[in-house]
Write an enzyme that holds these catalytic residues in place. Sequence first.
Site, mmCIF file in Angstrom:
data_model
loop_
_atom_site.group_PDB
_atom_site.id
_atom_site.type_symbol
_atom_site.label_atom_id
_atom_site.label_comp_id
_atom_site.label_asym_id
_atom_site.label_seq_id
_atom_site.Cartn_x
_atom_site.Cartn_y
_atom_site.Cartn_z
ATOM 1 N N ASP A 158 36.581 35.567 41.694
ATOM 2 C CA ASP A 158 35.563 35.659 42.784
ATOM 3 C C ASP A 158 34.539 34.975 42.985
ATOM 4 O OD1 ASP A 158 36.927 38.564 41.566
ATOM 5 O OD2 ASP A 158 36.184 38.471 39.563
ATOM 6 N N LYS B 41 36.834 33.536 47.943
ATOM 7 C CA LYS B 41 37.995 32.760 48.487
ATOM 8 C C LYS B 41 38.066 33.266 50.305
ATOM 9 C CE LYS B 41 41.011 33.631 45.466
ATOM 10 N NZ LYS B 41 39.562 33.307 44.069
ATOM 11 N N GLY C 23 40.821 40.585 45.093
ATOM 12 C CA GLY C 23 40.211 41.377 46.318
ATOM 13 C C GLY C 23 39.195 40.927 47.150
ATOM 14 N N HIS C 24 39.620 40.191 47.893
ATOM 15 C CA HIS C 24 38.845 39.093 48.888
ATOM 16 C C HIS C 24 38.506 39.925 49.993
ATOM 17 C CE1 HIS C 24 42.391 36.305 47.755
ATOM 18 N NE2 HIS C 24 41.672 36.590 46.945
ATOM 19 N N GLN D 257 42.759 34.938 41.447
ATOM 20 C CA GLN D 257 42.329 35.607 40.421
ATOM 21 C C GLN D 257 42.007 33.653 40.422
ATOM 22 O OE1 GLN D 257 45.661 36.761 40.928
ATOM 23 N NE2 GLN D 257 44.292 38.032 41.035
HETATM 24 P P1 IMP Z 1 45.299 42.067 35.765
HETATM 25 O O1 IMP Z 1 45.576 40.757 36.694
HETATM 26 O O2 IMP Z 1 45.349 43.938 36.603
HETATM 27 O O3 IMP Z 1 46.451 42.280 34.371
HETATM 28 O O4 IMP Z 1 44.365 42.362 34.844
HETATM 29 C C1 IMP Z 1 44.312 40.786 34.036
HETATM 30 C C2 IMP Z 1 42.423 40.141 33.406
HETATM 31 O O5 IMP Z 1 42.326 39.467 34.716
HETATM 32 C C3 IMP Z 1 41.525 41.469 33.229
HETATM 33 O O6 IMP Z 1 40.690 40.250 32.386
HETATM 34 C C4 IMP Z 1 41.260 41.307 35.156
HETATM 35 O O7 IMP Z 1 39.352 41.299 35.310
HETATM 36 C C5 IMP Z 1 41.198 39.795 35.695
HETATM 37 N N1 IMP Z 1 41.200 39.383 36.731
HETATM 38 C C6 IMP Z 1 42.576 40.708 37.484
HETATM 39 N N2 IMP Z 1 42.463 39.754 39.102
HETATM 40 C C7 IMP Z 1 41.563 39.390 39.239
HETATM 41 C C8 IMP Z 1 40.657 39.224 40.154
HETATM 42 O O8 IMP Z 1 41.018 38.623 41.425
HETATM 43 N N3 IMP Z 1 39.124 38.590 39.721
HETATM 44 C C9 IMP Z 1 38.645 38.011 38.743
HETATM 45 N N4 IMP Z 1 39.190 38.547 38.080
HETATM 46 C C10 IMP Z 1 40.942 39.280 38.154
#
Ligand code: IMP
Length: 422
Positions: free
Chosen positions: A16, A19, A43-44, A225
């Site tokens: 977040d 990017k 989510g970009h 991420q």
């Molecule tokens: P998952 O990737 O859905 O398995 O989530 C694992 C962890 O990564 C959780 O704490 C999510 O909130 C976090 N997470 C996954 N994708 C993002 C992202 O794009 N931005 C911020 N946090 C993320």
Amino acid sequence: MTKGKVDALLGIVFGDEGKGKVVDVFTPRYDIVARFAGGPNAGHTIIFEGKKFVLRSIPSGIFSEGRLNIIGNGCVLAPDLFMAEAQELETAGYELYDRLHISRRAHLILPTHRVLDRALEAAKGKHRVGTTGKGIGPTYSEKASRTGLRVGDILENFEEKYKALKARHEETLRQLGYTDYDITEEEKKWMEGVEYLRRFPLVDTETEINRALKEGKRVLAEGAQGTMLDIDHGTYPFVSSSSTVCGGVCTGLGVPPSAIGEVFGIFKAYSTRVGAGPFPVELFDETGDRIREIGHEYGAVTGRNRRCGWVDLVALRYAIMVNGVTQLIMMKGDVLDTFPVIKVCVAYQKDGVTTTDMPFDTEGWQAVYEELPGWKTDLTHLTSEAEFPKEFRDYIAYLEERLEVPVTIVSVGPDRAQTILR
Ligand code: IMP
């Protein structure tokens, strides 16, 4: 951006960092923009010609004409969500077909992977990760256990392979006692998504990228991420399931380490985290609420409140080390405009021990802060570094000195014009 090299743009904290906006500013400099890890958990957010788009699986280079976009082998793809995302872009007038190539080696997220994600989270009780619920963990687990389905599998005997894998998932769900779910509608859309996916060039993207590099093309690897959510280097087990770091660019695109050029590390002037897990700089007071409100820190995928805190030099130094960051990009400086004092976490402390290195177990550590004077100036209308107030310039210089990497881009607002190159 060097010819014949892959530059990496990586979130270096918890994701977040913004990017999407930077890739948008960067893309005119590149021939190819490629995603190498993650999937619809990302989510970009991009504002293009006044319209807001949230890209999940599609690379952000899709808005620049003449750029090839690639979804690499390290990614996981949900055909139904991909179709929805792609159709929104098509409706807005962006032609995707010949500009988006998808690796046959990327893994497919099935509807039952998403149910498994929910079931496994429920089984963890208070130890749950707080995932995005998009099936990321179960899909990557299955990739590692060599039972997954890949995009290339949709080209031959797909029904059969799908049914066999779904049956295995249903059995696991029964064993978990998680039977109250209905994927009938979801599955219909998903199958439509598979059909839709067949319209795209499903190719061996690693060969394509390496050929392009040989021809001197410039490639941008768009991270998803952040480093602290990386499966190896993040705050395990509160992480995502892919390699979000620079090493992931090599495995997720099939390029050699010698092909990596610049490594841009992107971070915010403060810190945020979505989901559960250690976060030593988290603020539970009014300051944290103000950062959230001013910075609009609500999840792009799940809408959840992001946890907020001051910038964390322990995490940043660690991320710079594991990624080999060569340039830093600082986002959202303007969010701190009204704070009289800016704090910076310089170390962690627990049970009388102080460390500046990222500890194995990040649980229970307290942040140790240094304080700097705030700039108390509206930065949003500034267009060049010469206009920066002294305290803001000092803040950047302080970060550069401690992180030993130059901050070459500073963002002071959501608009493309509010991006200042130094
Ligand atoms: P998952 O990737 O859905 O398995 O989530 C694992 C962890 O990564 C959780 O704490 C999510 O909130 C976090 N997470 C996954 N994708 C993002 C992202 O794009 N931005 C911020 N946090 C993320």
